[in-house]
Design a protein around this motif. Structure first.
Motif, PDB file in Angstrom:
ATOM      1  N   UNK A 109      77.437   3.715  33.085  1.00  0.00           N
ATOM      2  CA  UNK A 109      76.245   2.773  33.409  1.00  0.00           C
ATOM      3  C   UNK A 109      75.104   3.448  32.818  1.00  0.00           C
ATOM      4  N   UNK A 110      74.900   4.725  32.728  1.00  0.00           N
ATOM      5  CA  UNK A 110      73.665   5.435  32.264  1.00  0.00           C
ATOM      6  C   UNK A 110      73.645   5.359  30.696  1.00  0.00           C
ATOM      7  N   UNK A 111      74.956   5.204  30.093  1.00  0.00           N
ATOM      8  CA  UNK A 111      74.495   4.818  28.468  1.00  0.00           C
ATOM      9  C   UNK A 111      74.045   3.460  28.021  1.00  0.00           C
ATOM     10  N   UNK A 112      73.942   2.692  29.074  1.00  0.00           N
ATOM     11  CA  UNK A 112      73.575   1.453  28.792  1.00  0.00           C
ATOM     12  C   UNK A 112      72.138   0.938  29.594  1.00  0.00           C
ATOM     13  N   UNK A 113      71.458   1.971  30.085  1.00  0.00           N
ATOM     14  CA  UNK A 113      70.072   1.827  30.647  1.00  0.00           C
ATOM     15  C   UNK A 113      69.154   2.323  29.796  1.00  0.00           C
ATOM     16  N   UNK A 114      68.058   1.286  29.247  1.00  0.00           N
ATOM     17  CA  UNK A 114      67.100   2.014  28.430  1.00  0.00           C
ATOM     18  C   UNK A 114      66.591   3.021  29.089  1.00  0.00           C
ATOM     19  N   UNK A 115      65.861   3.950  28.005  1.00  0.00           N
ATOM     20  CA  UNK A 115      65.430   5.094  28.419  1.00  0.00           C
ATOM     21  C   UNK A 115      63.815   4.941  28.887  1.00  0.00           C
ATOM     22  N   UNK A 116      63.265   3.612  28.621  1.00  0.00           N
ATOM     23  CA  UNK A 116      62.096   3.224  28.958  1.00  0.00           C
ATOM     24  C   UNK A 116      62.319   2.514  30.474  1.00  0.00           C
ATOM     25  N   UNK A 117      62.259   3.101  31.588  1.00  0.00           N
ATOM     26  CA  UNK A 117      62.582   2.834  32.943  1.00  0.00           C
ATOM     27  C   UNK A 117      61.276   2.391  33.673  1.00  0.00           C
ATOM     28  N   UNK A 118      60.142   2.123  33.240  1.00  0.00           N
ATOM     29  CA  UNK A 118      59.217   1.562  33.794  1.00  0.00           C
ATOM     30  C   UNK A 118      59.139  -0.001  34.009  1.00  0.00           C
ATOM     31  N   UNK A 120      61.326  -1.532  35.903  1.00  0.00           N
ATOM     32  CA  UNK A 120      62.745  -2.206  35.852  1.00  0.00           C
ATOM     33  C   UNK A 120      63.436  -2.461  37.309  1.00  0.00           C
ATOM     34  N   UNK A 121      63.878  -3.723  37.448  1.00  0.00           N
ATOM     35  CA  UNK A 121      64.518  -4.180  38.584  1.00  0.00           C
ATOM     36  C   UNK A 121      65.996  -4.154  38.681  1.00  0.00           C
ATOM     37  N   UNK A 122      66.912  -3.868  39.729  1.00  0.00           N
ATOM     38  CA  UNK A 122      68.180  -3.932  39.961  1.00  0.00           C
ATOM     39  C   UNK A 122      68.576  -4.956  40.375  1.00  0.00           C
ATOM     40  N   UNK A 123      69.565  -5.886  39.675  1.00  0.00           N
ATOM     41  CA  UNK A 123      70.077  -7.060  40.120  1.00  0.00           C
ATOM     42  C   UNK A 123      71.473  -7.190  40.193  1.00  0.00           C
ATOM     43  N   UNK A 124      72.162  -8.088  40.731  1.00  0.00           N
ATOM     44  CA  UNK A 124      73.418  -8.111  40.729  1.00  0.00           C
ATOM     45  C   UNK A 124      73.968  -9.448  40.104  1.00  0.00           C
ATOM     46  N   UNK A 125      75.056  -9.288  39.342  1.00  0.00           N
ATOM     47  CA  UNK A 125      75.583 -10.439  38.591  1.00  0.00           C
ATOM     48  C   UNK A 125      76.390 -11.224  39.675  1.00  0.00           C
ATOM     49  N   UNK A 126      76.750 -12.257  39.329  1.00  0.00           N
ATOM     50  CA  UNK A 126      77.727 -13.237  40.061  1.00  0.00           C
ATOM     51  C   UNK A 126      78.908 -12.971  40.593  1.00  0.00           C
ATOM     52  N   UNK A 137      67.039  -4.727  34.777  1.00  0.00           N
ATOM     53  CA  UNK A 137      66.280  -5.443  33.661  1.00  0.00           C
ATOM     54  C   UNK A 137      64.693  -5.529  34.006  1.00  0.00           C
ATOM     55  N   UNK A 138      64.282  -5.940  33.142  1.00  0.00           N
ATOM     56  CA  UNK A 138      62.682  -5.934  33.084  1.00  0.00           C
ATOM     57  C   UNK A 138      62.458  -7.329  33.972  1.00  0.00           C
ATOM     58  N   UNK A 139      61.349  -7.455  34.433  1.00  0.00           N
ATOM     59  CA  UNK A 139      60.648  -8.663  35.193  1.00  0.00           C
ATOM     60  C   UNK A 139      60.918  -9.782  34.183  1.00  0.00           C
ATOM     61  N   UNK A 140      60.518  -9.498  32.766  1.00  0.00           N
ATOM     62  CA  UNK A 140      60.335 -10.478  31.895  1.00  0.00           C
ATOM     63  C   UNK A 140      61.861 -11.181  31.656  1.00  0.00           C
ATOM     64  N   UNK A 141      62.805 -10.345  31.864  1.00  0.00           N
ATOM     65  CA  UNK A 141      64.394 -10.742  31.740  1.00  0.00           C
ATOM     66  C   UNK A 141      64.643 -11.769  32.659  1.00  0.00           C
ATOM     67  N   UNK A 142      63.857 -11.780  33.810  1.00  0.00           N
ATOM     68  CA  UNK A 142      64.157 -12.800  35.053  1.00  0.00           C
ATOM     69  C   UNK A 142      63.787 -13.960  34.982  1.00  0.00           C
TER      70      UNK A 142
END
Length: 143
Positions: A109-118, A120-126, A137-142
């Motif tokens: 999973x770390x390979x898929x995280x943006x290095x800009x971590x400020x 960020x929210x953790x969410x669960x897919x369905x 993801x960012x709040x904007x992505x929500x």
């Protein structure tokens, strides 16, 4: 911690917790300034010509790929290995990239995280495939 509290709570309290979380999601998605901006962008695109929409599509694709190659290790390595420049990739060249498998994200999973971590929210897919996935993801992505 909240998951454990939820599971141990009486049904009435669980209902209240779910309703409260629903209000939080509503506020984040529909009552935010970002949502208003997104609606305005969509309205502007609806009044645009086909060429303007395609130009905006290319710009958004380029911006997403540039961001991904600058901040996400997986995509930085992938585009480099394929000899693709994020600034000039179009839809045809994009087809050269392999589809992302959920297994790849789970295994590293770390390979898929943006290095800009400020921010960020953790969410669960369905988990429609039978195995939910936790993503950041960012709040904007929500919105």
């Amino acid at each position: 911690m909240l998951d454990r509290a939820y599971l141990r709570a009486p049904v009435a309290v669980q209902n209240a917790m779910v309703s409260g979380y629903g209000l939080v999601l509503y506020w984040r998605r529909l009552a935010s300034r970002e949502h208003g901006r997104a609606v305005a962008r969509i309205a502007a695109l609806e009044a645009s010509t086909g060429e303007e929409v395609e130009a905006e599509e290319r710009r958004l694709l380029r911006d997403a790929l540039v961001h991904a190659t600058k901040t996400v290790p997986h995509y930085r390595a992938l585009l480099s290995a394929k000899g693709l420049d994020a600034e000039s990739v179009d839809r045809e060249r994009l087809r050269e990239l392999p589809l992302l498998e959920k297994r790849e994200v789970r295994e590293n999973p770390q390979q898929f995280f943006s290095e800009h971590t400020r921010g960020r929210h953790t969410i669960n897919t369905s988990g429609t495939t039978g195995s939910p996935l936790r993503v950041r993801c960012t709040r904007r992505a929500l919105v």
